[in-house]
Design a protein around this motif. Structure first.
Motif, PDB file in Angstrom:
ATOM      1  N   ALA A 162      -3.823 -12.145 -10.361  1.00  0.00           N
ATOM      2  CA  ALA A 162      -3.952 -13.089 -11.475  1.00  0.00           C
ATOM      3  C   ALA A 162      -2.868 -12.842 -12.519  1.00  0.00           C
ATOM      4  O   ALA A 162      -2.340 -13.791 -13.115  1.00  0.00           O
ATOM      5  CB  ALA A 162      -5.338 -12.970 -12.102  1.00  0.00           C
ATOM      6  N   ILE A 163      -2.537 -11.579 -12.753  1.00  0.00           N
ATOM      7  CA  ILE A 163      -1.461 -11.257 -13.701  1.00  0.00           C
ATOM      8  C   ILE A 163      -0.141 -11.831 -13.213  1.00  0.00           C
ATOM      9  O   ILE A 163       0.621 -12.428 -13.980  1.00  0.00           O
ATOM     10  CB  ILE A 163      -1.360  -9.731 -13.891  1.00  0.00           C
ATOM     11  N   CYS A 164       0.134 -11.669 -11.916  1.00  0.00           N
ATOM     12  CA  CYS A 164       1.382 -12.199 -11.347  1.00  0.00           C
ATOM     13  C   CYS A 164       1.432 -13.714 -11.469  1.00  0.00           C
ATOM     14  O   CYS A 164       2.497 -14.291 -11.746  1.00  0.00           O
ATOM     15  CB  CYS A 164       1.512 -11.779  -9.885  1.00  0.00           C
ATOM     16  N   ALA A 165       0.299 -14.364 -11.246  1.00  0.00           N
ATOM     17  CA  ALA A 165       0.263 -15.819 -11.369  1.00  0.00           C
ATOM     18  C   ALA A 165       0.575 -16.256 -12.793  1.00  0.00           C
ATOM     19  O   ALA A 165       1.282 -17.247 -13.006  1.00  0.00           O
ATOM     20  CB  ALA A 165      -1.112 -16.335 -10.943  1.00  0.00           C
ATOM     21  N   SER A 166       0.101 -15.506 -13.776  1.00  0.00           N
ATOM     22  CA  SER A 166       0.379 -15.842 -15.176  1.00  0.00           C
ATOM     23  C   SER A 166       1.841 -15.594 -15.529  1.00  0.00           C
ATOM     24  O   SER A 166       2.428 -16.334 -16.317  1.00  0.00           O
ATOM     25  CB  SER A 166      -0.532 -15.026 -16.099  1.00  0.00           C
ATOM     26  N   ILE A 167       2.441 -14.549 -14.954  1.00  0.00           N
ATOM     27  CA  ILE A 167       3.872 -14.317 -15.161  1.00  0.00           C
ATOM     28  C   ILE A 167       4.674 -15.506 -14.639  1.00  0.00           C
ATOM     29  O   ILE A 167       5.604 -16.001 -15.295  1.00  0.00           O
ATOM     30  CB  ILE A 167       4.315 -13.023 -14.458  1.00  0.00           C
ATOM     31  N   LYS A 168       4.294 -15.987 -13.459  1.00  0.00           N
ATOM     32  CA  LYS A 168       4.986 -17.139 -12.873  1.00  0.00           C
ATOM     33  C   LYS A 168       4.792 -18.387 -13.730  1.00  0.00           C
ATOM     34  O   LYS A 168       5.735 -19.144 -13.969  1.00  0.00           O
ATOM     35  CB  LYS A 168       4.467 -17.390 -11.455  1.00  0.00           C
ATOM     36  N   LEU A 219       7.776  -8.298  -6.099  1.00  0.00           N
ATOM     37  CA  LEU A 219       6.337  -8.149  -5.904  1.00  0.00           C
ATOM     38  C   LEU A 219       5.576  -9.252  -6.636  1.00  0.00           C
ATOM     39  O   LEU A 219       4.607  -9.805  -6.107  1.00  0.00           O
ATOM     40  CB  LEU A 219       5.880  -6.779  -6.408  1.00  0.00           C
ATOM     41  N   VAL A 220       6.018  -9.569  -7.848  1.00  0.00           N
ATOM     42  CA  VAL A 220       5.362 -10.636  -8.615  1.00  0.00           C
ATOM     43  C   VAL A 220       5.427 -11.949  -7.846  1.00  0.00           C
ATOM     44  O   VAL A 220       4.442 -12.695  -7.763  1.00  0.00           O
ATOM     45  CB  VAL A 220       6.025 -10.787 -10.001  1.00  0.00           C
ATOM     46  N   THR A 221       6.577 -12.245  -7.267  1.00  0.00           N
ATOM     47  CA  THR A 221       6.749 -13.473  -6.496  1.00  0.00           C
ATOM     48  C   THR A 221       5.806 -13.516  -5.301  1.00  0.00           C
ATOM     49  O   THR A 221       5.193 -14.550  -5.004  1.00  0.00           O
ATOM     50  CB  THR A 221       8.208 -13.594  -6.012  1.00  0.00           C
ATOM     51  N   GLU A 222       5.667 -12.379  -4.621  1.00  0.00           N
ATOM     52  CA  GLU A 222       4.802 -12.331  -3.443  1.00  0.00           C
ATOM     53  C   GLU A 222       3.329 -12.541  -3.786  1.00  0.00           C
ATOM     54  O   GLU A 222       2.581 -13.153  -3.023  1.00  0.00           O
ATOM     55  CB  GLU A 222       4.964 -10.986  -2.726  1.00  0.00           C
ATOM     56  N   LEU A 223       2.911 -12.047  -4.948  1.00  0.00           N
ATOM     57  CA  LEU A 223       1.490 -12.077  -5.289  1.00  0.00           C
ATOM     58  C   LEU A 223       1.081 -13.276  -6.146  1.00  0.00           C
ATOM     59  O   LEU A 223      -0.112 -13.543  -6.286  1.00  0.00           O
ATOM     60  CB  LEU A 223       1.111 -10.786  -6.029  1.00  0.00           C
ATOM     61  N   ALA A 224       2.046 -13.992  -6.717  1.00  0.00           N
ATOM     62  CA  ALA A 224       1.713 -15.086  -7.625  1.00  0.00           C
ATOM     63  C   ALA A 224       0.900 -16.174  -6.941  1.00  0.00           C
ATOM     64  O   ALA A 224      -0.106 -16.656  -7.484  1.00  0.00           O
ATOM     65  CB  ALA A 224       2.986 -15.676  -8.230  1.00  0.00           C
ATOM     66  N   ASP A 225       1.300 -16.583  -5.740  1.00  0.00           N
ATOM     67  CA  ASP A 225       0.563 -17.634  -5.035  1.00  0.00           C
ATOM     68  C   ASP A 225      -0.789 -17.141  -4.541  1.00  0.00           C
ATOM     69  O   ASP A 225      -1.719 -17.929  -4.381  1.00  0.00           O
ATOM     70  CB  ASP A 225       1.386 -18.166  -3.856  1.00  0.00           C
ATOM     71  N   ARG A 230      -3.285 -20.126  -3.460  1.00  0.00           N
ATOM     72  CA  ARG A 230      -2.531 -21.004  -2.575  1.00  0.00           C
ATOM     73  C   ARG A 230      -2.158 -20.286  -1.282  1.00  0.00           C
ATOM     74  O   ARG A 230      -1.770 -20.905  -0.305  1.00  0.00           O
ATOM     75  CB  ARG A 230      -1.246 -21.489  -3.273  1.00  0.00           C
ATOM     76  N   GLU A 231      -2.236 -18.978  -1.313  1.00  0.00           N
ATOM     77  CA  GLU A 231      -1.860 -18.180  -0.160  1.00  0.00           C
ATOM     78  C   GLU A 231      -2.782 -16.978  -0.102  1.00  0.00           C
ATOM     79  O   GLU A 231      -3.257 -16.489  -1.135  1.00  0.00           O
ATOM     80  CB  GLU A 231      -0.394 -17.735  -0.294  1.00  0.00           C
ATOM     81  N   ALA A 232      -3.055 -16.513   1.094  1.00  0.00           N
ATOM     82  CA  ALA A 232      -3.919 -15.342   1.262  1.00  0.00           C
ATOM     83  C   ALA A 232      -3.155 -14.243   1.973  1.00  0.00           C
ATOM     84  O   ALA A 232      -2.297 -14.510   2.804  1.00  0.00           O
ATOM     85  CB  ALA A 232      -5.168 -15.707   2.054  1.00  0.00           C
ATOM     86  N   LEU A 275      -0.143  -7.117   8.270  1.00  0.00           N
ATOM     87  CA  LEU A 275      -0.359  -7.974   7.109  1.00  0.00           C
ATOM     88  C   LEU A 275      -0.022  -9.401   7.514  1.00  0.00           C
ATOM     89  O   LEU A 275       1.043  -9.658   8.059  1.00  0.00           O
ATOM     90  CB  LEU A 275       0.533  -7.542   5.947  1.00  0.00           C
ATOM     91  N   GLN A 276      -0.912 -10.301   7.230  1.00  0.00           N
ATOM     92  CA  GLN A 276      -0.658 -11.690   7.588  1.00  0.00           C
ATOM     93  C   GLN A 276      -0.819 -12.568   6.356  1.00  0.00           C
ATOM     94  O   GLN A 276      -1.644 -12.309   5.493  1.00  0.00           O
ATOM     95  CB  GLN A 276      -1.615 -12.152   8.681  1.00  0.00           C
ATOM     96  N   CYS A 277      -0.009 -13.581   6.261  1.00  0.00           N
ATOM     97  CA  CYS A 277      -0.063 -14.502   5.141  1.00  0.00           C
ATOM     98  C   CYS A 277      -0.058 -15.917   5.677  1.00  0.00           C
ATOM     99  O   CYS A 277       0.593 -16.212   6.673  1.00  0.00           O
ATOM    100  CB  CYS A 277       1.157 -14.327   4.220  1.00  0.00           C
TER     101      CYS A 277
END
Length: 281
Positions: A162-168, A219-225, A230-232, A275-277
């Motif tokens: 959630a923090i990464c999403a807010s940064i984005k 890392l922020v980019t990877e976790l934002a979605d 939008r992504e798991a 790890l799968q996305c």
């Protein structure tokens, strides 16, 4: 400062003329070392949050908010580490605008204030997550806790995603890059408003820092979605035997997989971590 401190932060402090000593993996270890140096060298220790003068100084942020925002205000969301900022803001705002809610926001893996308020006494965490390093504190201050017990209306816990999403969100809307601790209150405000269905109300979220190392943006980019759902990202253990990966690939083959990663686990066991996305939209 801890050795985990972003380089952009301690370099900026050096440019102001200070001598920076990096010691320990957390704020608490750095503080213990600083106090030891004070005793050995006859220096004066200035606490970063647990002192009335420090709390009062940080309370001027609340004064600025109240003076600049004359209309209705539902709540102020404040990032919480040792508690100095939220204690100061609460002490001022509750005196002049008692109807305004003061809500603290902590990472879910560095929640010393939330646990302390829940148990009615200061709780010392065994471990703290270091992602939001600006608030990674194992125990809150004695004076800050006393004030928060009396004046703070609640604490919101948010995840790293959630923090990464807010940064984005902040970057896309304002072209500003916040550090994780700086985006903490924004993530908390969003979670609070969504949980309570809050609409048409004015809230303030304090974005308290922009000390972001460039390489951390990956890392922020990877976790934002992931934070925006939008992504798991899932993980599973596979036995180190012939055909195991093929069986798993057949099992998830119908999903919209975008990336596979695999490695040996940290314990050295003969198992692969996969790890799968996949996109959910």
């Amino acid at each position: 400062m801890p050795v985990t401190t972003p380089e952009i932060k301690w370099r900026s402090v050096e440019r102001l003329g200070a001598t920076v000593v990096l010691k320990g993996d957390s704020y608490d270890e750095a503080q213990s070392y600083a106090k030891l140096r004070c005793e050995q060298e006859g220096r004066t220790f200035i606490p970063p949050f647990d002192h009335p003068d420090i709390i009062a100084g940080q309370g001027t942020v609340g004064m600025e908010i109240v003076r600049q925002l004359q209309g209705p205000l539902h709540a102020i969301f404040v990032p919480v580490g040792g508690g100095g900022l939220i204690a100061g803001i609460a002490a001022y705002v509750k005196r002049v605008r008692p109807e305004v809610k003061i809500i603290g926001v902590e990472p879910s893996d560095a929640n010393a204030m939330a646990l302390s308020l829940c148990h009615g006494q200061r709780v010392v965490l065994e471990h703290v997550g270091g992602f939001a390093d600006g608030v990674a504190v194992k125990v809150v201050g004695e004076e800050t806790f006393r004030l928060c017990q009396e004046l703070v209306d609640g604490i919101v816990l948010v995840s790293r995603d959630a923090i990464c999403a807010s940064i984005k969100d902040m970057f896309e809307e304002n072209r500003n890059i916040l550090e994780p601790a700086g985006a903490l209150a924004l993530a908390g405000a969003e979670a609070y408003c969504k949980h309570y269905g809050l609409k048409g109300e004015t809230v303030v979220a304090i974005s308290s820092g922009a000390n972001m190392n460039f390489d951390r943006l990956r890392l922020v980019t990877e976790l934002a979605d992931v934070g925006r759902k939008r992504e798991a990202v899932l993980a599973t253990f596979l036995p180190e035997e012939q055909g195991s990966f093929k069986k798993f690939a057949e099992l998830v083959g119908r999903m919209n997989i975008t990336e596979f990663k695999y490695r040996y686990d940290s314990n050295g066991k003969e198992a692969l971590v996969l790890l799968q996305c996949w996109h959910l939209y």
